[in-house]
Design a protein around this motif. Structure first.
Motif, PDB file in Angstrom:
ATOM      1  N   LYS A   1      38.668  48.507  43.224  1.00  0.00           N
ATOM      2  CA  LYS A   1      37.558  47.970  44.020  1.00  0.00           C
ATOM      3  C   LYS A   1      36.264  47.939  43.218  1.00  0.00           C
ATOM      4  O   LYS A   1      35.457  47.012  43.361  1.00  0.00           O
ATOM      5  N   TRP A   2      36.025  48.989  42.391  1.00  0.00           N
ATOM      6  CA  TRP A   2      34.756  48.994  41.662  1.00  0.00           C
ATOM      7  C   TRP A   2      34.841  48.364  40.278  1.00  0.00           C
ATOM      8  O   TRP A   2      33.834  48.182  39.593  1.00  0.00           O
ATOM      9  N   LEU A   3      36.043  47.975  39.840  1.00  0.00           N
ATOM     10  CA  LEU A   3      36.181  47.288  38.561  1.00  0.00           C
ATOM     11  C   LEU A   3      35.715  45.835  38.697  1.00  0.00           C
ATOM     12  O   LEU A   3      36.239  45.073  39.516  1.00  0.00           O
ATOM     13  N   VAL A   4      34.714  45.445  37.906  1.00  0.00           N
ATOM     14  CA  VAL A   4      34.200  44.078  37.911  1.00  0.00           C
ATOM     15  C   VAL A   4      34.908  43.245  36.852  1.00  0.00           C
ATOM     16  O   VAL A   4      35.336  42.113  37.107  1.00  0.00           O
ATOM     17  N   SER A   5      35.030  43.774  35.638  1.00  0.00           N
ATOM     18  CA  SER A   5      35.733  43.071  34.565  1.00  0.00           C
ATOM     19  C   SER A   5      36.103  44.078  33.490  1.00  0.00           C
ATOM     20  O   SER A   5      35.584  45.202  33.461  1.00  0.00           O
TER      21      SER A   5
END
Length: 557
Positions: free
Chosen positions: A233-237
């Motif tokens: 969920k908190w991984l953007v890239s």
């Protein structure tokens, strides 16, 4: 700042100089002995590294010279300590081998790259030479996720330790994201972020000794995941070094340009590439935190409270519900007074008067955020709990848990020193199936333990808690404590693990909620994913790592 490997235990948890939290003579030992039905607690110390023969390095001089040319001579480690430290993770299963000095499976060399370019060069070298490469962060895997297993019998293994890649590259307080190198340890990451008034707030129990890349690779969950989310969920890239070159996933806030490939990185466990850096979501530091306890008369009413809290959209950071055995175990284990003391008798009398004397279950609820929101949310959750018959215990239990939330792993080493096994496993399922899955897995573990005991009258303890919850369901985290069969302790563990894992899949749970797959869960993954889904994963592995050198045997067995 990274952690000096030499300061840590190679065959246990935490610093080598860590004070024994359960010294001989501590009151807990007699309680443990009698609770487990043992006539005595044996002495089962770990073998020192000085007495253990480490296999010779299988890498020839030209290959070692090529490694040194990439990362520098000082960053290629061949000594016994480094190789032993990187041999396995920190699961109970791993520690049985490490403590017994069974180090037939160790990396031939440990390399410490300091940049993404060095990492890519190492990955390409491994693929070119057909040498197994094991990505390694903090080494805290409890599912065999970083074990130095070669791709073929007798093959060489290089472990790539990422912990020198620990820079915070950018903090964007407008977009509320941070870009960070993957080898940074949890405490160093939080210290750097909090200097700018922000936080990732990912606090797994392994927080002190695990890394950002490891959290992403295992699809991990922090203790406050209700508010801040799991890794996916908190991984953007992310940017990964693969045998095909660098692979950078999309970084836009949302996209309909096909499937989101970040979801392939989260949970990939180093089998598709080495995570070099990641952009993650951050939050303003909470102005207020409120953690407090509630006592329920049974597990079912606590489950209902957790479900209602989630469905009411109340902004909670954590809802943690222990079943009756876990509530009793940790109360007894943390107590320094006798169960017959005046204080203990008075407490039991009070709970009996209130009707909580049969199978009470402790719930801890945490709120974090601005002051007004925390006050409002705490009132809402307390109202739900009281409506379901809970006894409000105030902030004392929450304060005690919060300040000791990373301490539990430190008890395992002294217990192993006295012939006691302790292991954990976790799953998740829908609300309608939580109670059934809990009961079935407890029964499976109890049955397997009873069939594998070292002496007549001995018994194990199984306990569980809900620690991460969602609108549609929640996780279940099981801990089991048992006397070890010292003449066949690996087989004893395998029997328990197999029974529990079979029960989880049979009764509609996932084989792992946040520990990952590694070696230990790989036999069950194909059944969970289904034949088509499993073939998709295998095809992805073949495309990104055609030689199969990256962390073989993990995830896709």
């Amino acid at each position: 700042m990274t952690i000096d490997r030499a300061s840590l235990r190679w065959n246990g948890w935490g610093p080598a100089a860590q004070e024994n939290v359960l010294p001989d003579g501590a009151p807990q030992w007699e309680w443990i002995r009698t609770t487990l039905g043992l006539s005595r607690l044996p002495a089962t110390p770990a073998r020192p590294l000085s007495e253990i023969r480490i296999p010779a390095c299988r890498l020839d001089t030209p290959l070692l010279d090529r490694l040194r040319a990439i990362v520098g001579a000082d960053q290629v480690k061949l000594d016994d300590y480094e190789r032993a430290f990187h041999a396995r993770g920190k699961s109970y299963h791993d520690l049985l081998y490490l403590r017994a000095g069974m180090l037939d499976m160790v990396p031939d060399a440990v390399v410490y790259p300091r940049s993404a370019d060095e990492t890519l060069a190492l990955v390409k070298l491994a693929a070119e030479e057909d040498i197994t490469l094991i990505p390694f962060g903090g080494g805290s895997s409890v599912v065999g996720g970083i074990n130095a297993m070669p791709k073929s019998l007798g093959g060489a293994v290089i472990t790539l330790d990422t912990t020198l890649m620990s820079r915070v590259i950018q903090i964007d307080k407008i977009a509320m994201t941070a870009t960070v190198e993957a080898g940074i340890y949890g405490p160093a990451l939080e210290a750097a972020l909090q200097q700018h008034g922000v936080t990732l707030a990912h606090y797994p129990q392994s927080f002190e000794f695990s890394t950002l890349g490891g959290w992403i690779a295992a699809r991990g969950a922090g203790q406050q995941s209700n508010r801040y989310g799991k890794a996916e969920k908190w991984l953007v890239s992310a940017s990964l070094a693969t045998p095909k070159g660098f692979w950078a996933t999309e970084a836009t806030p949302a996209s309909a340009a096909g499937p989101n490939l970040n979801q392939l990185v989260a949970g990939s466990e180093g089998t598709l590439g080495v995570i070099c850096e990641a952009t993650v979501k951050i939050h303003v530091l909470p102005a207020r935190k409120d953690y407090r306890g509630y006592l329920f008369k049974n597990f079912e009413s606590g489950i209902e409270a957790a479900r209602r809290i989630n469905h009411a959209d109340i902004p909670v950071a954590m809802v943690r519900l222990s079943d009756a055995p876990e509530t009793h175990f940790f109360q007894a284990f943390s107590s320094t007074s006798s169960p017959t003391s005046l204080k203990a008798r008075a407490q039991r009398a009070y709970l009996r008067l209130k009707g909580f004397d049969e199978a009470p279950c402790l719930m801890l609820i945490g709120h974090e955020g601005d002051a007004d929101t925390v006050v409002w949310a705490q009132a809402q959750t307390q109202a739900i709990c009281k409506k379901l018959g809970a006894l409000a215990l105030g902030t004392g239990p929450g304060h005690k848990w919060y300040h000791g939330r990373f301490h539990a792993p430190y008890s395992r080493d002294p217990m192993l020193d006295h012939g006691i096994g302790i292991d954990t496993l976790e799953t998740s399922t829908r609300w309608s199936n939580i109670t059934n899955l809990h009961n079935e897995v407890v029964a499976a573990i109890e049955g397997a333990m009873a069939a594998n005991m070292p002496e007549r009258g001995a018994r194990g303890i199984v306990m569980a808690h809900v620690s991460h919850s969602y609108p549609d369901g929640a996780s279940l985290y099981f801990t089991f404590v048992f006397p070890r069969q010292l003449d066949c302790e690996v087989e004893q563990w395998q029997a328990i693990k197999r029974a529990a894992s079979d029960a989880i899949l049979e009764h509609r749970g996932t084989i792992s909620h946040h520990h990952g797959v590694g070696l230990d869960h790989a036999p069950w993954l194909a059944e969970e994913k289904g034949p088509v889904g499993y073939e998709v994963l295998k095809a992805l592995k073949r495309e990104l790592d055609p030689a199969g050198v990256l962390n073989p045997g993990k995830l896709i067995g």
